[in-house]
Design a protein around this motif. Structure first.
Motif: not given
Length: 609
Positions: A324-329, A343-351, A365-371
């Motif tokens: 829910s808070t991380s993605i491993d690539v 690089t990673w982002k979510t939504g149109r209005f997030f940097c 591992r990309i952490q501290d993501l939103s569920p």
């Protein structure tokens, strides 16, 4: 009761009568008529080799006691005469000689037994015809050599190769039947030679084939190779030219890639036979020419083309797990990359957020993501100060209560690549109800997808564009839920280009362009200066006239596939003709006299510029 009757004649009717004999009388008789079998014939009788004046025969002997074999050839041109010979019984081949050239013969053979001859068997053969050598070429001239090539003549026992200069100095050599190539050496520079060849059949010589060739005024490089091509460099190598004091290497982008780089040249010493070309533009086709220097005289140039690699994109970029808070690539290494930019982002209005990783790092591992949020993750290879193309994928993070995400597909790979298709394969995912394959052009375009059944482990994506890169994602499906996609990249093959494109038979106002036929083309587009000519698919040569004397032309050719134009092939040619009949001692094209030119009245003029 039975009895064996022997010493009968083959293939003969016999009547046998059997009587019943009693003590005081002879009883009734019974008759039977039978025919003995014919004597076994020779099998597999055939002509196994045809000569100019001979035929070699072969056969399989029959079983049984033999006195020998009898061969018989009626002579159609001499009624009442025949070739006839008795051979031993342990032979299985025989050569008939003293025949006529280019004539058909019917040969009969009998197996000879103590009881007599078997029925004959026949075979037809035709003696060879005295023919001349075909496809005789004298090429790759240097200052003192020619290369002679020819097509083998059937039945020839050897060849006689002869060359004569204009002062009637003649040399020749006899070569065996296994030769179809010979290097003629010890010639004079800038001289025309008459070269002939004829096949030899034993003691008989076949007709002569003649051609003319001229040695170079100054030697040229014969082998120019390009290897080790990367995004920004290539290794140029060539054969050493005897007597050369140096070389001049010139290179620049072809007309199609004009503006990608500027033309450049450099001088190299006479002991150099390779050069590491650096700092060239990526994904650019270059034409390079190597000239041989003999003091202040510049010899003819040899041309080659090569294309640098595009900046590589990261392959096998995929999500290996997520919460829910991380993605491993993870991804596969790219040759030449100095770093990776993630690089990673979510939504149109997030940097977007970025991270630079060393070239040895292939996992993050990309952490501290939103569920329960969809993230777009992009990776690009960094080449020094240049950034390669980006590869992106999307992943939905799990909800806080979701502890059982759909497994990602394993073993995804491209197993076959064509001009307009890819074939994918993967391993089955336990519990999957199907698989979703999505593809989109690497540089942007319409995204398409296809869903296959759970039993499938391969799929062929068709109707793709040639010479184009694509991003391909494969994901597992469980009902209407989609698992993490696995991203692979692939590039369709290039359309074939024209090979062996060369300018031959150049005069002071024309040249003949030759090339090798390309399979499946609908035609060819031939271009020089501001002129273009469209030719049919059957052309492999084209003569161009009205050219300017002393000027160097760039000739290019492209294969046509309907409305699609294939890649370009280029050759450089200077329009000039050297005439060895002129006795003037000074004649330099680039100095203060003009080249000698043949006039209509067959005189020669040497004029000051």
């Amino acid at each position: 009761i039975s009895s064996l009757v022997t010493e009968l004649s083959p293939k003969t009717d016999y009547t046998f009568t059997v009587y019943a004999i009693y003590p005081n009388m002879i009883g009734d008789s019974v008759k039977v008529t039978v025919q003995t079998t014919p004597l076994p014939r020779v099998s597999n009788f055939r002509v196994i080799e045809e000569g100019l004046f001979s035929l070699r025969l072969g056969w399989t002997p029959p079983l049984g006691k033999l006195n020998g074999f009898k061969i018989f050839i009626p002579r159609s041109n001499r009624p009442g005469y025949a070739y006839e010979q008795l051979l031993p019984g342990d032979t299985s081949s025989h050569v008939i000689d003293s025949l006529e050239e280019d004539k058909k013969y019917t040969v009969h053979m009998y197996a000879v037994y103590p009881q007599g001859p078997s029925e004959p068997v026949s075979a037809d053969g035709r003696t060879l015809k005295l023919v001349q050598v075909k496809q005789f070429l004298v090429q790759n001239a240097t200052t003192d050599t020619f290369q002679a090539r020819w097509a083998s003549v059937r039945g020839a026992t050897g060849y006689r190769l002869t060359w004569a200069s204009q002062n009637d100095h003649i040399e020749n050599i006899n070569l065996g039947d296994n030769f179809n190539f010979y290097m003629i050496q010890g010639l004079h520079s800038g001289s025309e030679y008459t070269v002939t060849i004829n096949p030899i059949f034993g003691d008989t010589e076949g007709p002569v084939t003649t051609t003319k060739a001229k040695t170079l005024e100054s030697s040229a490089v014969q082998t120019l190779k390009v290897s080790g091509v990367t995004t920004s460099s290539a290794v140029i190598s060539w054969n050493s030219v005897p007597g050369a004091t140096g070389y001049r290497l010139a290179w620049g982008p072809t007309p199609e890639f004009s503006g990608q780089d500027r033309p450049r040249q450099l001088a190299l010493n006479g002991s150099t036979t390779d050069y590491h070309l650096k700092n060239v533009a990526h994904n650019t086709e270059y034409v390079l020419t190597l000239y041989v220097l003999f003091g202040s005289v510049v010899g003819p140039g040899v041309t080659a083309t090569f294309r640098t690699s595009p900046l590589g994109y990261v392959s096998n970029f995929k999500v290996t797990s997520y919460t829910s808070t991380s993605i491993d690539v993870e991804w596969s290494p790219i040759v030449g990359a100095t770093e990776y930019k993630l690089t990673w982002k979510t939504g149109r209005f997030f940097c977007p957020q970025s991270r630079y990783l060393d070239h040895s790092v292939l996992f993050n591992r990309i952490q501290d993501l939103s569920p329960h949020s969809t993230y777009t993750i992009t990776i690009a290879a960094i080449y020094g100060n240049s950034e390669g193309p980006e590869i992106s994928l999307s992943q939905l993070t799990a909800t806080v209560s979701d502890s059982d995400p759909i497994p990602a597909v394993r073993g995804v790979k491209v197993v076959d690549i064509g001009i307009n298709f890819f074939t994918l394969s993967w391993s089955k995912t336990p519990g999957a109800s199907g698989y979703k394959i999505t593809w989109v052009p690497f540089l942007g375009g319409e995204e398409r997808f296809h869903v296959v059944s759970a039993a499938s482990t391969t799929y062929t994506i068709q109707q793709l564009k040639e010479s184009s890169a694509y991003k391909i994602q494969v994901s597992s499906m469980v009902a209407h839920r989609e698992g993490s996609p696995v991203l692979v990249t692939a590039r369709t093959l290039d359309l074939p280009k024209v090979n062996r494109f060369a300018a031959l038979n150049t005069t002071d106002s024309s040249t003949v362009l030759n090339w090798t036929r390309v399979a499946g083309v609908s035609g060819y587009l031939l271009s020089w200066r501001h002129i273009s000519e469209t030719l049919g698919p059957g052309f492999t040569s084209f003569k161009i006239g009205d050219l300017l004397y002393g000027r160097t032309y760039i000739f290019s050719i492209r294969p046509l596939y309907g409305e699609v134009t294939g890649p370009v092939t280029t050759v450089y040619q200077r329009i000039c003709e050297y005439l060895s009949t002129c006795k003037k001692p000074v004649c330099f094209l680039c100095h203060k006299y003009t080249i000698r030119k043949r006039l209509r009245n067959q005189t020669h003029v040497l004029s000051l510029l």
